[in-house]
Design a protein around this motif. Sequence first.
Motif, short mmCIF file in Angstrom:
data_model
loop_
_atom_site.label_atom_id
_atom_site.label_comp_id
_atom_site.label_asym_id
_atom_site.label_seq_id
_atom_site.Cartn_x
_atom_site.Cartn_y
_atom_site.Cartn_z
N TRP A 148 0.86 -1.18 0.00
CA TRP A 148 0.00 0.00 0.00
C TRP A 148 0.90 1.24 0.00
O TRP A 148 2.11 1.13 0.27
N PRO A 149 0.34 2.41 -0.26
CA PRO A 149 1.21 3.60 -0.38
C PRO A 149 1.90 4.03 0.91
O PRO A 149 2.93 4.70 0.86
N GLU A 150 1.35 3.65 2.06
CA GLU A 150 1.93 4.11 3.33
C GLU A 150 2.98 3.13 3.88
O GLU A 150 3.57 3.41 4.94
N VAL A 151 3.23 2.04 3.17
CA VAL A 151 4.12 1.00 3.72
C VAL A 151 5.54 1.54 3.95
O VAL A 151 6.08 2.28 3.14
N MET A 152 6.09 1.19 5.08
CA MET A 152 7.51 1.45 5.34
C MET A 152 8.07 0.22 6.03
O MET A 152 7.32 -0.61 6.55
N VAL A 153 9.38 0.07 6.01
CA VAL A 153 10.02 -1.00 6.75
C VAL A 153 10.87 -0.35 7.84
O VAL A 153 11.16 0.85 7.78
N ALA A 154 11.21 -1.15 8.85
CA ALA A 154 12.00 -0.61 9.96
C ALA A 154 13.19 -1.54 10.20
O ALA A 154 13.02 -2.76 10.30
N TYR A 155 14.37 -0.94 10.27
CA TYR A 155 15.59 -1.73 10.50
C TYR A 155 16.07 -1.47 11.93
O TYR A 155 16.30 -0.32 12.31
N GLU A 156 16.20 -2.57 12.68
CA GLU A 156 16.70 -2.45 14.06
C GLU A 156 18.18 -2.84 14.03
O GLU A 156 18.52 -4.00 13.79
N SER A 157 19.05 -1.87 14.34
CA SER A 157 20.47 -2.06 14.04
C SER A 157 21.20 -2.95 15.05
O SER A 157 22.18 -3.59 14.69
N THR A 158 20.75 -3.02 16.29
CA THR A 158 21.47 -3.84 17.28
C THR A 158 21.33 -5.33 16.97
O THR A 158 22.30 -6.09 17.00
N SER A 159 20.11 -5.74 16.66
CA SER A 159 19.87 -7.16 16.35
C SER A 159 19.99 -7.43 14.85
O SER A 159 19.88 -8.58 14.42
N LYS A 160 20.16 -6.35 14.04
CA LYS A 160 20.21 -6.45 12.58
C LYS A 160 18.92 -7.09 12.02
O LYS A 160 18.95 -7.94 11.13
N THR A 161 17.80 -6.66 12.60
CA THR A 161 16.50 -7.20 12.18
C THR A 161 15.80 -6.22 11.26
O THR A 161 15.70 -5.02 11.57
N LEU A 162 15.31 -6.74 10.14
CA LEU A 162 14.51 -5.93 9.23
C LEU A 162 13.04 -6.29 9.44
O LEU A 162 12.63 -7.43 9.17
N PHE A 163 12.26 -5.34 9.94
CA PHE A 163 10.81 -5.52 10.03
C PHE A 163 10.25 -5.11 8.67
O PHE A 163 10.21 -3.93 8.34
N SER A 164 9.88 -6.12 7.86
CA SER A 164 9.74 -5.92 6.41
C SER A 164 8.30 -5.74 5.93
O SER A 164 8.05 -5.83 4.74
N ALA A 165 7.37 -5.49 6.84
CA ALA A 165 5.94 -5.33 6.47
C ALA A 165 5.48 -6.56 5.68
O ALA A 165 5.83 -7.69 6.04
N ASP A 166 4.74 -6.38 4.58
CA ASP A 166 4.27 -7.55 3.82
C ASP A 166 5.42 -8.25 3.08
O ASP A 166 5.30 -9.42 2.70
N GLY A 167 6.49 -7.53 2.82
CA GLY A 167 7.61 -8.08 2.06
C GLY A 167 8.17 -9.34 2.70
O GLY A 167 8.33 -9.40 3.93
N PHE A 168 8.48 -10.33 1.89
CA PHE A 168 9.04 -11.62 2.32
C PHE A 168 8.04 -12.48 3.10
O PHE A 168 8.41 -13.48 3.70
N GLY A 169 6.76 -12.07 3.08
CA GLY A 169 5.74 -12.86 3.76
C GLY A 169 5.30 -14.04 2.93
O GLY A 169 5.65 -14.18 1.76
N LYS A 170 4.54 -14.93 3.54
CA LYS A 170 3.99 -16.07 2.82
C LYS A 170 2.66 -16.49 3.44
O LYS A 170 2.37 -16.15 4.59
N PHE A 171 1.87 -17.23 2.66
CA PHE A 171 0.69 -17.87 3.20
C PHE A 171 1.12 -19.05 4.05
O PHE A 171 2.19 -19.62 3.86
N GLY A 172 0.22 -19.48 4.94
CA GLY A 172 0.50 -20.66 5.77
C GLY A 172 0.68 -20.28 7.23
O GLY A 172 1.36 -19.29 7.56
N ALA A 173 0.06 -21.08 8.11
CA ALA A 173 0.24 -20.88 9.55
C ALA A 173 1.66 -21.30 9.93
O ALA A 173 2.42 -21.83 9.10
N SER A 174 2.03 -21.08 11.18
CA SER A 174 3.42 -21.29 11.59
C SER A 174 3.84 -22.75 11.50
O SER A 174 5.03 -23.04 11.40
#
Length: 388
Positions: A148-174
Amino acid sequence: MQQNISDSILYIGADDKDLDLFEGQYLVPEGVTYNSYVIIDEKIAVMDSVDDRKIDVWFEQLQAALAGRKPDYLVITHMEPDHSSGIEKIMKAYPETKIVGNAKTFTIMKQLFEVDNIDDCSYVVKEGDELSLGEHKLTFVMAPMVHWPEVMVAYESTSKTLFSADGFGKFGASDAPGGWACEARRYYYNIVGKYGANVQALLKKLDGIEVSTIAPLHGPILREDIGYYVKMYDLWSRYQAEEDSILITYASIHGNTAKVAHELQVILKAKGKENVELCDLTRDDMAQAVEDAFYSESLVLAAASYDAGLFPPMEHYLHHLKSKNFQNRKVGIIENGSWAPSAARTMKGMLETMKGITVLEPTVTIRSSYKSTDVAALEALADALIAK
Ligand code: FEO
């Protein structure tokens, strides 16, 4: 249930195994996850929320993770309702919490929710802004139209984690069986596929940033071989085929067009072509058929004529492909018509609106049923598909 990212980045998302259709149209036989996380530090940030269907389990987990503390921030990387139902809940339970988003986030938030004090609790960020929680620091990267137009991602530098919104997601439960790629591909092409250029822009912005964990809003947390996932997103967003294969799709009224499609598969295999798949557009999952078209090097469309046009299952399919920006493929055409064949003309007209489509010769026209007089034309189309 997924694992925490670390001792201080906790998972509070939920599986949804009873959902019949995701976004009102996609079959999810293995369910789906709505992922949300909490970063515990001097300040506490909640990373997105979940769909209203799982809001109670999410809130219970949030309270357990907070252990009596209050969240300082609720970061909203994506406003679509499958992730944003917790906003009002947080605002009511923890009115001091700042809602973190970009300017577009709050425009959509005001459209979705009728709450008075959003402006009082909003914390607006823009490209490159950093939010320090203490040891953890979040940097925001705008990712418009992914999805969507408002999507942003957030990078947490200490743990090197990318909170990637819908990106890299998939269907399927855990606990869904199978690996990441198949359902991530079906998810990608059907949810984000139209916006390949935007995905490319995001990948360029992230190039050079060291990522050890990708935390998407759906599907598993990705921890190993991050380069593989980035490589797949790069390939998919450039609309490149993944395999030198042929997908034969067919829309048949009485089975005669289906028979031609099956016969073409037999001919192609007899000529030594491996990887030739069939798809019945009247019965198979449309989202899978879309995914498979992008996956394959070449596509064959076999359809009956109908009401001086095209049998609707094929018309729907081409509409889906067009809306997902299908492009840069070789396409073979087979039509069936009993008195005034019109399917090929209609399919070609729809293909002309797509970028980089080459229609192979010959177009094969069947009159009512496949006969010995049709073999030469089908052989010629098979040769064209193999020669490319
Ligand atoms: Fe999972 Fe675009 O929402």
